[in-house]
Design an enzyme around this catalytic site. Structure first.
Site, PDB file in Angstrom:
ATOM      1  N   GLY A 199      -8.463   6.123   6.745  1.00  0.00           N
ATOM      2  CA  GLY A 199      -8.594   5.548   5.403  1.00  0.00           C
ATOM      3  C   GLY A 199      -9.208   4.162   5.545  1.00  0.00           C
ATOM      4  O   GLY A 199      -9.857   3.869   6.561  1.00  0.00           O
ATOM      5  N   ARG A 200      -8.954   3.308   4.565  1.00  0.00           N
ATOM      6  CA  ARG A 200      -9.548   1.970   4.599  1.00  0.00           C
ATOM      7  C   ARG A 200      -9.171   1.214   5.867  1.00  0.00           C
ATOM      8  O   ARG A 200     -10.001   0.585   6.507  1.00  0.00           O
ATOM      9  CB  ARG A 200      -9.067   1.159   3.396  1.00  0.00           C
ATOM     10  CG  ARG A 200      -9.552   1.673   2.075  1.00  0.00           C
ATOM     11  CD  ARG A 200      -9.024   0.778   0.970  1.00  0.00           C
ATOM     12  NE  ARG A 200      -9.205   1.399  -0.309  1.00  0.00           N
ATOM     13  CZ  ARG A 200      -8.354   2.272  -0.845  1.00  0.00           C
ATOM     14  NH1 ARG A 200      -7.252   2.601  -0.221  1.00  0.00           N
ATOM     15  NH2 ARG A 200      -8.601   2.800  -2.026  1.00  0.00           N
ATOM     16  N   ILE A 201      -7.857   1.286   6.212  1.00  0.00           N
ATOM     17  CA  ILE A 201      -7.406   0.501   7.367  1.00  0.00           C
ATOM     18  C   ILE A 201      -7.924   1.117   8.674  1.00  0.00           C
ATOM     19  O   ILE A 201      -8.446   0.403   9.541  1.00  0.00           O
ATOM     20  CB  ILE A 201      -5.868   0.374   7.353  1.00  0.00           C
ATOM     21  CG1 ILE A 201      -5.447  -0.482   6.142  1.00  0.00           C
ATOM     22  CG2 ILE A 201      -5.356  -0.245   8.652  1.00  0.00           C
ATOM     23  CD1 ILE A 201      -3.970  -0.487   5.844  1.00  0.00           C
TER      24      ILE A 201
ATOM     25  N   ASP B 226       4.072  -2.128  15.081  1.00  0.00           N
ATOM     26  CA  ASP B 226       4.354  -3.145  14.051  1.00  0.00           C
ATOM     27  C   ASP B 226       5.277  -2.572  12.986  1.00  0.00           C
ATOM     28  O   ASP B 226       5.762  -3.301  12.125  1.00  0.00           O
ATOM     29  CB  ASP B 226       3.036  -3.598  13.407  1.00  0.00           C
ATOM     30  CG  ASP B 226       3.254  -4.684  12.360  1.00  0.00           C
ATOM     31  OD1 ASP B 226       4.017  -5.620  12.647  1.00  0.00           O
ATOM     32  OD2 ASP B 226       2.688  -4.586  11.251  1.00  0.00           O
TER      33      ASP B 226
ATOM     34  N   VAL C 218       0.861  -1.190   0.000  1.00  0.00           N
ATOM     35  CA  VAL C 218       0.000   0.000   0.000  1.00  0.00           C
ATOM     36  C   VAL C 218       0.900   1.243   0.000  1.00  0.00           C
ATOM     37  O   VAL C 218       0.685   2.194  -0.730  1.00  0.00           O
ATOM     38  CB  VAL C 218      -0.921   0.012   1.247  1.00  0.00           C
ATOM     39  CG1 VAL C 218      -1.786   1.266   1.246  1.00  0.00           C
ATOM     40  CG2 VAL C 218      -1.784  -1.230   1.291  1.00  0.00           C
ATOM     41  N   GLY C 219       1.942   1.198   0.845  1.00  0.00           N
ATOM     42  CA  GLY C 219       2.847   2.337   0.959  1.00  0.00           C
ATOM     43  C   GLY C 219       3.683   2.509  -0.307  1.00  0.00           C
ATOM     44  O   GLY C 219       4.049   1.534  -0.963  1.00  0.00           O
TER      45      GLY C 219
ATOM     46  N   ARG D 110       3.206   3.644   9.597  1.00  0.00           N
ATOM     47  CA  ARG D 110       4.612   3.693   9.209  1.00  0.00           C
ATOM     48  C   ARG D 110       5.429   4.167  10.406  1.00  0.00           C
ATOM     49  O   ARG D 110       5.019   5.063  11.147  1.00  0.00           O
ATOM     50  CB  ARG D 110       4.824   4.662   8.034  1.00  0.00           C
ATOM     51  CG  ARG D 110       4.476   4.076   6.675  1.00  0.00           C
ATOM     52  CD  ARG D 110       5.427   2.946   6.290  1.00  0.00           C
ATOM     53  NE  ARG D 110       5.161   2.371   4.981  1.00  0.00           N
ATOM     54  CZ  ARG D 110       4.474   1.247   4.757  1.00  0.00           C
ATOM     55  NH1 ARG D 110       3.965   0.564   5.759  1.00  0.00           N
ATOM     56  NH2 ARG D 110       4.319   0.781   3.521  1.00  0.00           N
TER      57      ARG D 110
ATOM     58  N   HIS E  58       6.877  -5.805  11.454  1.00  0.00           N
ATOM     59  CA  HIS E  58       6.100  -5.372  10.278  1.00  0.00           C
ATOM     60  C   HIS E  58       5.331  -6.563   9.680  1.00  0.00           C
ATOM     61  O   HIS E  58       5.627  -7.010   8.569  1.00  0.00           O
ATOM     62  CB  HIS E  58       7.017  -4.726   9.236  1.00  0.00           C
ATOM     63  CG  HIS E  58       6.261  -3.876   8.246  1.00  0.00           C
ATOM     64  ND1 HIS E  58       6.804  -2.775   7.647  1.00  0.00           N
ATOM     65  CD2 HIS E  58       5.005  -3.972   7.741  1.00  0.00           C
ATOM     66  CE1 HIS E  58       5.916  -2.231   6.821  1.00  0.00           C
ATOM     67  NE2 HIS E  58       4.812  -2.950   6.868  1.00  0.00           N
TER      68      HIS E  58
END
Ligand SMILES: O=C(O)C(=O)CO
Length: 322
Positions: free
Chosen positions: A158-160, A264, A79-80, A240, A288
């Site tokens: 956002g979505r997450i 994470d 995604v990033g 992030r 992560h």
């Protein structure tokens, strides 16, 4: 002579993506589960039409130069996309595409897991059992915090962020607040109220960082933010690492300015085992793992592949970011 488009894949990736690209493309790979060294990347991208890359690859001007004028698309299996020089790509008309949607559920699940792991001090419990420190039941041992009737703050709805909020509602939280670059219309579906960043940090019992890394979010959680937070607050980061200043986080955790953190994502990644955050009991550091599910990784691979083909077919890729 084959006229198949040349695509370089910077890692061993799930077969789902390969099966999509193989019939049409001349594929080559970095044949390892480990990140490709930058000098190998520079060597291997020469003359390619498409690049299938990872969030660990530094796709800077040098790499784009080394690839040369045929390069039409850079598809990252993430995604990033802060690892890609978007300005340089825009100048040259190279399409950059990511994999939105397909890891929303896995990262949202991980975020909630990490929140519960941290707030209920579960790893301290596991460690105590392993170390033979589990004595008879004690009324005051390893006490955590409940979500019930608490305020949850989300940075980045956002979505997450939305997926996290939706999953936390049934825990009986009292209030969900969020901060983002804009108010989002679907916030009302989960009864989330927009607040300023300062209000987010002041009011929240639990804060989940679900945003990406931009110039605006870099080190947003610093000394000043930690000083505004409740002493009982718990910070979770699955966005992030760069959104948090890790030295300031360590100081806040050690000085009791906040209660605990579960992260994470870190800065740098990997975070060395010797980093002070790794050894304090009120910080859980995961490597992560947000999108580490078969479902997500298979879909991430196929989405990146479809994004490449879409550009070759002069169609709009699903995750165009520039
Ligand atoms: O997709 C991303 O950006 C990730 O961080 C992988 O979980």
């Amino acid at each position: 002579m084959s006229s198949a488009r040349k695509v370089y894949v910077t890692r061993l990736v799930p077969q789902t993506g390969i099966d999509i690209l193989k019939p049409e493309c001349d594929l080559s790979f970095w044949e390892s589960d480990e990140a490709i060294p930058q000098d190998e990347l520079l060597k291997n991208v020469k003359g390619i039409d498409g690049l299938f890359c990872m969030l660990t690859d530094n796709i800077n001007k040098d790499v784009i130069d080394a690839a040369g004028p045929n390069l039409k698309v850079i598809a990252t299996m993430s995604v990033g996309y802060e690892h890609i020089d978007l300005v340089e790509c825009k100048k040259r008309g190279i399409v950059v595409a990511n994999t939105p949607n397909v890891s929303t559920d896995s990262v949202a699940e991980l975020t909630v897991s990490l929140l519960l792991l941290t707030s209920r001090r579960l790893l301290e419990g596991v460690r105590a059992v392993k170390n033979g420190e589990w004595g008879l039941w004690k009324p005051m041992w390893l006490l955590g915090t409940e979500l019930t009737q608490r305020t949850v703050g989300i940075l980045g709805l956002g979505r997450i962020g939305y997926g996290v909020a939706r999953r936390l509602r049934p825990f009986g939280v009292r209030k969900i607040i969020y901060h983002d670059v804009v108010c989002v219309s679907y916030a009302s579906d989960i009864g989330a109220d927009f607040v300023s960043f300062d209000e987010l940090v002041k009011q929240s019992d639990f804060i989940c960082i679900c945003c990406n890394l931009t110039a605006q979010t870099r080190h947003k959680f610093n000394k000043d933010a930690f000083k505004m937070m409740k002493k009982s607050a718990i910070l979770i980061n699955s966005g992030r690492g760069g959104v948090v200043n890790h030295d300031d986080l360590h100081e806040a955790l050690v000085n009791g300015e906040i209660t605990a953190a579960g992260i994470d994502v870190t800065e740098p990644e990997p975070l060395p085992a010797s980093h002070p955050l790794v050894s304090i009991p009120n910080c859980i550091v995961l490597p992560h793992m947000g999108s580490n599910t078969w479902e997500s990784r298979n879909s991430m691979s196929s989405t990146a592949a479809k994004n490449i083909l879409a550009v070759f077919h002069k169609e709009k890729p699903m995750g165009e970011v520039n």
